[in-house]
Motif scaffolding. Structure first.
Motif, PDB file in Angstrom:
ATOM      1  N   SER A 179       3.781 -15.156  -1.739  1.00  0.00           N
ATOM      2  CA  SER A 179       4.506 -15.031  -2.999  1.00  0.00           C
ATOM      3  C   SER A 179       3.617 -14.325  -4.008  1.00  0.00           C
ATOM      4  CB  SER A 179       4.906 -16.417  -3.524  1.00  0.00           C
ATOM      5  OG  SER A 179       5.531 -16.316  -4.770  1.00  0.00           O
ATOM      6  N   ALA A 180       3.966 -13.066  -4.315  1.00  0.00           N
ATOM      7  CA  ALA A 180       3.167 -12.274  -5.258  1.00  0.00           C
ATOM      8  C   ALA A 180       3.622 -12.552  -6.672  1.00  0.00           C
ATOM      9  CB  ALA A 180       3.294 -10.791  -4.940  1.00  0.00           C
ATOM     10  N   ASP A 187      -4.966  -0.495  -6.874  1.00  0.00           N
ATOM     11  CA  ASP A 187      -6.224   0.206  -6.630  1.00  0.00           C
ATOM     12  C   ASP A 187      -6.885  -0.242  -5.333  1.00  0.00           C
ATOM     13  OD1 ASP A 187      -6.639  -2.293  -7.619  1.00  0.00           O
ATOM     14  OD2 ASP A 187      -8.349  -1.739  -8.892  1.00  0.00           O
ATOM     15  N   LYS A 188      -6.796  -1.504  -5.001  1.00  0.00           N
ATOM     16  CA  LYS A 188      -7.420  -2.003  -3.772  1.00  0.00           C
ATOM     17  C   LYS A 188      -6.528  -3.082  -3.168  1.00  0.00           C
ATOM     18  CE  LYS A 188     -11.651  -4.074  -1.896  1.00  0.00           C
ATOM     19  NZ  LYS A 188     -10.941  -5.139  -1.158  1.00  0.00           N
ATOM     20  N   LEU A 189      -6.001  -2.787  -1.970  1.00  0.00           N
ATOM     21  CA  LEU A 189      -5.140  -3.754  -1.299  1.00  0.00           C
ATOM     22  C   LEU A 189      -5.986  -4.856  -0.666  1.00  0.00           C
ATOM     23  CD1 LEU A 189      -2.592  -1.379   0.465  1.00  0.00           C
ATOM     24  CD2 LEU A 189      -2.244  -2.718  -1.608  1.00  0.00           C
ATOM     25  N   ILE A 190      -5.476  -6.086  -0.716  1.00  0.00           N
ATOM     26  CA  ILE A 190      -6.124  -7.227  -0.078  1.00  0.00           C
ATOM     27  C   ILE A 190      -5.374  -7.518   1.217  1.00  0.00           C
ATOM     28  CG2 ILE A 190      -6.682  -9.682  -0.281  1.00  0.00           C
ATOM     29  CD1 ILE A 190      -6.758  -9.318  -3.299  1.00  0.00           C
ATOM     30  N   TYR A 191      -6.106  -7.553   2.341  1.00  0.00           N
ATOM     31  CA  TYR A 191      -5.474  -7.704   3.647  1.00  0.00           C
ATOM     32  C   TYR A 191      -5.726  -9.091   4.236  1.00  0.00           C
ATOM     33  CZ  TYR A 191      -4.336  -2.737   3.971  1.00  0.00           C
ATOM     34  OH  TYR A 191      -3.800  -1.491   3.756  1.00  0.00           O
ATOM     35  N   LEU A 207       6.625 -11.927   4.339  1.00  0.00           N
ATOM     36  CA  LEU A 207       5.706 -11.131   3.543  1.00  0.00           C
ATOM     37  C   LEU A 207       6.093 -11.199   2.063  1.00  0.00           C
ATOM     38  CD1 LEU A 207       5.508  -8.059   5.938  1.00  0.00           C
ATOM     39  CD2 LEU A 207       3.816  -9.874   5.688  1.00  0.00           C
ATOM     40  N   SER A 208       5.207 -10.678   1.228  1.00  0.00           N
ATOM     41  CA  SER A 208       5.423 -10.794  -0.218  1.00  0.00           C
ATOM     42  C   SER A 208       6.649 -10.033  -0.713  1.00  0.00           C
ATOM     43  CB  SER A 208       4.177 -10.293  -0.969  1.00  0.00           C
ATOM     44  OG  SER A 208       3.925  -8.926  -0.661  1.00  0.00           O
ATOM     45  N   ARG A 222      -1.666  -7.263  10.808  1.00  0.00           N
ATOM     46  CA  ARG A 222      -2.551  -7.089   9.650  1.00  0.00           C
ATOM     47  C   ARG A 222      -1.723  -6.483   8.527  1.00  0.00           C
ATOM     48  NH1 ARG A 222      -6.027  -2.917   7.604  1.00  0.00           N
ATOM     49  NH2 ARG A 222      -7.841  -3.790   6.496  1.00  0.00           N
ATOM     50  N   TYR A 223      -1.787  -7.050   7.331  1.00  0.00           N
ATOM     51  CA  TYR A 223      -0.856  -6.681   6.280  1.00  0.00           C
ATOM     52  C   TYR A 223      -1.476  -6.945   4.908  1.00  0.00           C
ATOM     53  CZ  TYR A 223      -0.501 -11.687   6.802  1.00  0.00           C
ATOM     54  OH  TYR A 223      -0.818 -13.022   6.924  1.00  0.00           O
ATOM     55  N   PRO A 224      -1.065  -6.195   3.889  1.00  0.00           N
ATOM     56  CA  PRO A 224      -1.505  -6.493   2.522  1.00  0.00           C
ATOM     57  C   PRO A 224      -0.812  -7.755   2.015  1.00  0.00           C
ATOM     58  CG  PRO A 224      -0.696  -4.224   2.733  1.00  0.00           C
ATOM     59  CD  PRO A 224      -0.241  -4.971   3.940  1.00  0.00           C
ATOM     60  N   VAL A 225      -1.520  -8.568   1.282  1.00  0.00           N
ATOM     61  CA  VAL A 225      -0.888  -9.765   0.727  1.00  0.00           C
ATOM     62  C   VAL A 225       0.120  -9.388  -0.350  1.00  0.00           C
ATOM     63  CG1 VAL A 225      -2.887 -11.200   1.278  1.00  0.00           C
ATOM     64  CG2 VAL A 225      -2.727 -10.127  -0.971  1.00  0.00           C
ATOM     65  N   ALA A 226      -0.065  -8.229  -0.985  1.00  0.00           N
ATOM     66  CA  ALA A 226       0.910  -7.658  -1.918  1.00  0.00           C
ATOM     67  C   ALA A 226       0.887  -6.151  -1.722  1.00  0.00           C
ATOM     68  CB  ALA A 226       0.571  -8.018  -3.358  1.00  0.00           C
ATOM     69  N   PHE A 227       2.054  -5.516  -1.688  1.00  0.00           N
ATOM     70  CA  PHE A 227       2.134  -4.088  -1.407  1.00  0.00           C
ATOM     71  C   PHE A 227       1.971  -3.264  -2.683  1.00  0.00           C
ATOM     72  CE2 PHE A 227       4.639  -6.144   1.954  1.00  0.00           C
ATOM     73  CZ  PHE A 227       4.009  -5.628   3.076  1.00  0.00           C
TER      74      PHE A 227
END
Length: 407
Positions: A179-180, A187-191, A207-208, A222-227
């Motif tokens: 939940s984003a 600027d920097k994705l968190i995976y 996913l978010s 493997r995925y970004p926690v927020a896109f």
């Protein structure tokens, strides 16, 4: 879980192979509450099929328990129950037994479908399996951006972690939720990485962006926690099923090496197991574009619902009228074989039961195909017995290795 009617319903759906991922999570939660629950469930799974005549079941109605129990005794079951008892008046354990054993186990844990391709004639012999392998619980792990690893089934429901502005939660049904809060980081994705090993149950996550993902055994994502604002991109290994949330102008990309599946909102399955000859993308709803690069040249194909893109080292082929039931059987908790090669069947079992590579004692057996259907929550011996009934082969389970030979 105190709701006995709910448990009965879940057990009924289990034996009818109709459990949703949410149902599976509820059932697993009940099983983990006590050893008594687990033992009862295991006993039900190990009961032989019984073709009993059972009257229609409705709340409050009487059922012909005497006839059902008599037939069960014929099969060697030691059962005692009051005559003319109403289901709603039974103690809860007998309520479950009556609703599940009589009505659904009596119909058979598995059934055979049409026979496969012609095989050499020989008597079918179902041999006792020396050892057995049971489906296990969820052994999935979540690896956070800082490298910390969380074993999912070791935790109860609740907040697992906070990644940037995104909360990672395990809900009461065992689903992993992202939940984003606020604007996505650009600027920097968190995976994060979710890994489902061999021998583990299917894992369901959201996913978010609201897209839903189911992961098969021996798979990872493997995925970004927020896109970010440009695209939604995830990387997978193994097999996954996606239901992608529609976001205007923001494509969703699933990648494996040089292969990419590009969508806006759709339902599709991706099989990228390393021990399979080809990557397969099967579309259930919507439209997707499958892209790959071979020898420096980019190629792409667009597929429609019911089609499957098959990617090998040199090209992309598109197959029509794909057997969607067979493709999606893993998500529905089943093994479904429809003229399925025995080597593919054995690889599916190796992943699900965490077994070593199968040994074939004769090369010609590797060409045989089988038909049948059975719950993936049956022990390995039940699956092997099903296969023995559909062809002239015999199986042995030696430790963690299946040995296949010809009768």
């Amino acid at each position: 879980m105190e709701n006995h009617a709910k448990i009965s319903e879940l057990l009924i759906r289990h034996f009818r192979q109709e459990l949703t991922p949410e149902d599976s999570a509820d059932l697993e939660s009940w099983l983990q509450q006590s050893e008594k629950n687990r033992q009862f469930f295991d006993e039900l799974n190990n009961l032989p099929g019984l073709m009993a005549e059972v009257r229609a079941y409705q709340d409050g109605k009487q059922i012909d328990l005497e006839k059902a129990w008599a037939r069960m005794r014929e099969h060697g079951w030691d059962v005692q129950l009051e005559r003319e008892a109403k289901v709603t008046q039974l103690k809860w354990w007998r309520y479950v037994a009556a609703a599940v054993i009589i009505l659904f186990v009596s119909l058979g844990i598995y059934y055979l479908k049409k026979p496969g391709r012609a095989l050499p004639e020989a008597p079918v012999v179902v041999k006792a399996v020396q050892t057995d392998a049971s489906p296990t619980t969820t052994h999935a792990t979540l690896t956070l951006d800082n490298g910390k690893t969380i074993v999912l089934d070791s935790l109860t429901s609740g907040l697992l972690a906070t990644q940037g502005a995104t909360k990672v939660v395990k809900d009461a049904n065992g689903k992993l939720l992202y939940s984003a809060e606020g604007k996505a980081i650009t600027d920097k994705l968190i995976y994060n990485t979710l890994t489902v090993p061999k021998g583990s149950d299917v894992v369901y996550m959201q996913l978010s962006d609201g897209s839903r993902v189911w992961l098969n055994a021996q798979s990872s994502i493997r995925y970004p926690v927020a896109f970010n604002e440009e695209e939604r991109k995830v990387e997978i290994t193994g097999e996954a099923y996606f239901e992608v949330a529609k976001l205007s102008g923001k494509k969703f990309v699933v990648s494996k090496g040089s292969m990419e599946v590009v969508v806006l909102g759709t339902k599709f399955n991706v099989n990228t197991y390393e021990d399979e000859a080809d990557i397969k993308v099967t579309l259930l709803e919507g439209s997707v574009k499958v892209e790959t690069e071979t020898n420096g040249r980019r190629s792409e194909r667009i597929i429609k619902p019911g089609q499957q893109a098959v990617l090998n080292a040199t090209k992309i082929d598109v197959l029509d009228d794909v057997d969607l039931q067979q493709v999606m059987a893993w998500k529905e908790g089943k093994f479904v074989f429809n003229n399925t090669n025995i080597q593919l069947i054995m690889r599916q079992m190796e992943r699900w039961y965490d077994l070593e590579p199968t040994r074939f004692e004769r090369e010609e057996v590797k060409k045989w195909e089988f038909n049948g259907e059975i719950s993936r929550y049956s022990n390995a011996s039940k699956v092997l017995q099903l296969l023995e009934k559909t062809g002239s082969v015999k199986f042995k389970l030696e430790g963690k290795k299946i040995v296949v030979s010809q009768l």
